[in-house]
Design a protein around this motif. Structure first.
Motif, PDB file in Angstrom:
ATOM      1  N   PRO A 195     -13.024  18.499 -50.134  1.00  0.00           N
ATOM      2  CA  PRO A 195     -13.514  18.622 -48.752  1.00  0.00           C
ATOM      3  C   PRO A 195     -13.664  20.091 -48.365  1.00  0.00           C
ATOM      4  O   PRO A 195     -13.133  20.984 -49.039  1.00  0.00           O
ATOM      5  CB  PRO A 195     -12.390  17.970 -47.935  1.00  0.00           C
ATOM      6  CG  PRO A 195     -11.155  18.258 -48.743  1.00  0.00           C
ATOM      7  CD  PRO A 195     -11.581  18.172 -50.185  1.00  0.00           C
ATOM      8  N   THR A 196     -14.392  20.337 -47.285  1.00  0.00           N
ATOM      9  CA  THR A 196     -14.471  21.663 -46.678  1.00  0.00           C
ATOM     10  C   THR A 196     -13.747  21.616 -45.342  1.00  0.00           C
ATOM     11  O   THR A 196     -13.961  20.712 -44.540  1.00  0.00           O
ATOM     12  CB  THR A 196     -15.929  22.091 -46.467  1.00  0.00           C
ATOM     13  OG1 THR A 196     -16.563  22.245 -47.749  1.00  0.00           O
ATOM     14  CG2 THR A 196     -16.018  23.423 -45.724  1.00  0.00           C
ATOM     15  N   PHE A 197     -12.892  22.595 -45.134  1.00  0.00           N
ATOM     16  CA  PHE A 197     -12.126  22.670 -43.895  1.00  0.00           C
ATOM     17  C   PHE A 197     -12.710  23.743 -42.982  1.00  0.00           C
ATOM     18  O   PHE A 197     -13.125  24.797 -43.442  1.00  0.00           O
ATOM     19  CB  PHE A 197     -10.653  22.963 -44.189  1.00  0.00           C
ATOM     20  CG  PHE A 197     -10.005  21.938 -45.062  1.00  0.00           C
ATOM     21  CD1 PHE A 197      -9.839  20.637 -44.615  1.00  0.00           C
ATOM     22  CD2 PHE A 197      -9.580  22.261 -46.341  1.00  0.00           C
ATOM     23  CE1 PHE A 197      -9.263  19.672 -45.424  1.00  0.00           C
ATOM     24  CE2 PHE A 197      -8.995  21.313 -47.163  1.00  0.00           C
ATOM     25  CZ  PHE A 197      -8.836  20.010 -46.695  1.00  0.00           C
ATOM     26  N   VAL A 198     -12.746  23.444 -41.681  1.00  0.00           N
ATOM     27  CA  VAL A 198     -13.341  24.330 -40.688  1.00  0.00           C
ATOM     28  C   VAL A 198     -12.298  24.659 -39.628  1.00  0.00           C
ATOM     29  O   VAL A 198     -11.494  23.804 -39.250  1.00  0.00           O
ATOM     30  CB  VAL A 198     -14.574  23.674 -40.025  1.00  0.00           C
ATOM     31  CG1 VAL A 198     -15.217  24.610 -39.018  1.00  0.00           C
ATOM     32  CG2 VAL A 198     -15.585  23.260 -41.086  1.00  0.00           C
ATOM     33  N   ALA A 199     -12.333  25.918 -39.161  1.00  0.00           N
ATOM     34  CA  ALA A 199     -11.426  26.312 -38.085  1.00  0.00           C
ATOM     35  C   ALA A 199     -12.062  27.427 -37.272  1.00  0.00           C
ATOM     36  O   ALA A 199     -12.861  28.211 -37.786  1.00  0.00           O
ATOM     37  CB  ALA A 199     -10.082  26.777 -38.641  1.00  0.00           C
ATOM     38  N   GLN A 200     -11.713  27.498 -36.004  1.00  0.00           N
ATOM     39  CA  GLN A 200     -12.129  28.619 -35.172  1.00  0.00           C
ATOM     40  C   GLN A 200     -11.281  29.838 -35.532  1.00  0.00           C
ATOM     41  O   GLN A 200     -10.110  29.719 -35.893  1.00  0.00           O
ATOM     42  CB  GLN A 200     -11.957  28.294 -33.692  1.00  0.00           C
ATOM     43  CG  GLN A 200     -12.891  27.224 -33.163  1.00  0.00           C
ATOM     44  CD  GLN A 200     -12.752  27.027 -31.663  1.00  0.00           C
ATOM     45  OE1 GLN A 200     -12.246  27.882 -30.956  1.00  0.00           O
ATOM     46  NE2 GLN A 200     -13.211  25.885 -31.171  1.00  0.00           N
ATOM     47  N   VAL A 201     -11.917  31.000 -35.416  1.00  0.00           N
ATOM     48  CA  VAL A 201     -11.209  32.260 -35.643  1.00  0.00           C
ATOM     49  C   VAL A 201     -11.288  33.066 -34.362  1.00  0.00           C
ATOM     50  O   VAL A 201     -12.379  33.313 -33.842  1.00  0.00           O
ATOM     51  CB  VAL A 201     -11.821  33.055 -36.810  1.00  0.00           C
ATOM     52  CG1 VAL A 201     -11.052  34.358 -37.036  1.00  0.00           C
ATOM     53  CG2 VAL A 201     -11.831  32.220 -38.086  1.00  0.00           C
ATOM     54  N   SER A 202     -10.129  33.463 -33.853  1.00  0.00           N
ATOM     55  CA  SER A 202     -10.079  34.249 -32.621  1.00  0.00           C
ATOM     56  C   SER A 202      -9.067  35.371 -32.792  1.00  0.00           C
ATOM     57  O   SER A 202      -7.915  35.121 -33.157  1.00  0.00           O
ATOM     58  CB  SER A 202      -9.681  33.356 -31.437  1.00  0.00           C
ATOM     59  OG  SER A 202      -9.610  34.110 -30.245  1.00  0.00           O
TER      60      SER A 202
END
Length: 261
Positions: free
Chosen positions: A243-250
Motif C-alpha cells: 500500500p501507499t500511505f499518505v499524511a499531511q506535513v506541517s
C-alpha cells in the motif's frame, strides 16, 4: 517403559513449545527500517556545472508552473548555449518582470510546483533519487519578497520523513499477510503474492525510503510513502502488493497516516 514414555512426552511438549515460540516471534510487531543513510539535499553543485551555468549566454528552460492570476511562474534550467546539459541543476522563479535563479537546486527529471493561493509562497518538489523502483523527492517552500525576488524559506528533507516514520510505522506478519500500524492504530493488511523470491527476509523484511513523494492539494502539503519488501533472494526491494500511505506535513512534522485510495 513408563519412564521412556514420560521422557517422550516431555520432548514432544518441548518441541511444541519451541515451534510456538518461533511462530510467535514471526508474528511480533516490528518497526520498518529505512534505506536512506543520511540527508539527500545539499544545494551545492559540481564545479564544472557551476562554471557552465555561470559562463552561459543562452539558456534552454521549460516551465513547470504558470499561474497567470498570481503572475508567478517556475522554470527548469535544462541546457546552456549549444546543448550543454546542466545535469539536473537550476530553477528560476519569476513574478512579474522579477526573476530569481537558484542554480544550486537539483531538480531531477520530473520536478513539479504548486502556488499557494492567496499567499506569496509556492511549493517546489524535486527528485533527489530517481530510478527503477526508486522515487525520492524533496519539498521546498519558496516565498517572494516585496520586490518580487524569491528565496527558499524551508526544506522538507525526505530523510527526516523516513526518520519520523521509522519510529511510528510498524507491522505484523502472519504467513503472507502483512498488517501495518501507525503506532498502535491499524492501517491495513496487505497480502504478499510474490512466490518466486525465496520468501520474506527473516531479519528485516519491510523497508521505507525508496518511495517518498510529495504533493500539494486542497491547501495541504502531503507526503506519500510506499514500503518495500525484502526477500531472501534478490538485491532490490519489491513493491508488488504494497500500500501507499499518505499524511499531511506541517512545520516539518508528519501527521497521522492514512491509506491512499
Amino acid at each position: 517403559m513408563k519412564i521412556m514414555r514420560c521422557w517422550m512426552y516431555v520432548a514432544i511438549l518441548g518441541l511444541c513449545g519451541l515451534l510456538m515460540n518461533c511462530n510467535r516471534s514471526l508474528q511480533e510487531k516490528r518497526f520498518v527500517e529505512g534505506t536512506l543513510e543520511g540527508p539527500l539535499v545539499t544545494d551545492s553543485m559540481p564545479d564544472h556545472v557551476a562554471r557552465v551555468i555561470a559562463e552561459g549566454t543562452r539558456y534552454h528552460q521549460y516551465t513547470i508552473l504558470d499561474d497567470s492570476a498570481a503572475d508567478v511562474s517556475v522554470w527548469v534550467l535544462q541546457e546552456v548555449d549549444n546543448g550543454i546539459p546542466t545535469e539536473g541543476y537550476g530553477i528560476t522563479v519569476m513574478r512579474g518582470l522579477a526573476s530569481t535563479t537558484f542554480p544550486e537546486i537539483y531538480h531531477g527529471k520530473n520536478p513539479h510546483a504548486h502556488y499557494v493561493e492567496g499567499s506569496d509562497c509556492l511549493w517546489l518538489f524535486t527528485g533527489q533519487m530517481e530510478g527503477t523502483g526508486t522515487m525520492v523527492e524533496c519539498a521546498r517552500r519558496i516565498c517572494l519578497r516585496d520586490n518580487d525576488s524569491a528565496y527558499v524559506e524551508s526544506i522538507v528533507e525526505p530523510y527526516d520523513i523516513q526518520c519520523d516514520l521509522c519510529q511510528r510505522l510498524n507491522y505484523q506478519i502472519d504467513g503472507d499477510r502483512i498488517t501495518f500500524y501507525d503506532n498502535d492504530r491499524e492501517l491495513c493488511t496487505a497480502t504478499n503474492t510474490v512466490t518466486d523470491m525465496g520468501g520474506l527476509d527473516e531479519e528485516q523484511p519491510i523497508w521505507i525510503g525508496e518511495q517518498i513523494q510529495f504533493d500539494y492539494t486542497e491547501g495541504n502539503l502531503l507526503v506519500c510513502v510506499t514500503p518495500g519488501v525484502k526477500f531472501t533472494t534478490g538485491l532490490v526491494l519489491t513493491y508488488d502488493d504494497m500500500p501507499t500511505f499518505v499524511a499531511q506535513v506541517s512545520n516539518g512534522k508528519v501527521g497521522p497516516l492514512t491509506v491512499a485510495e
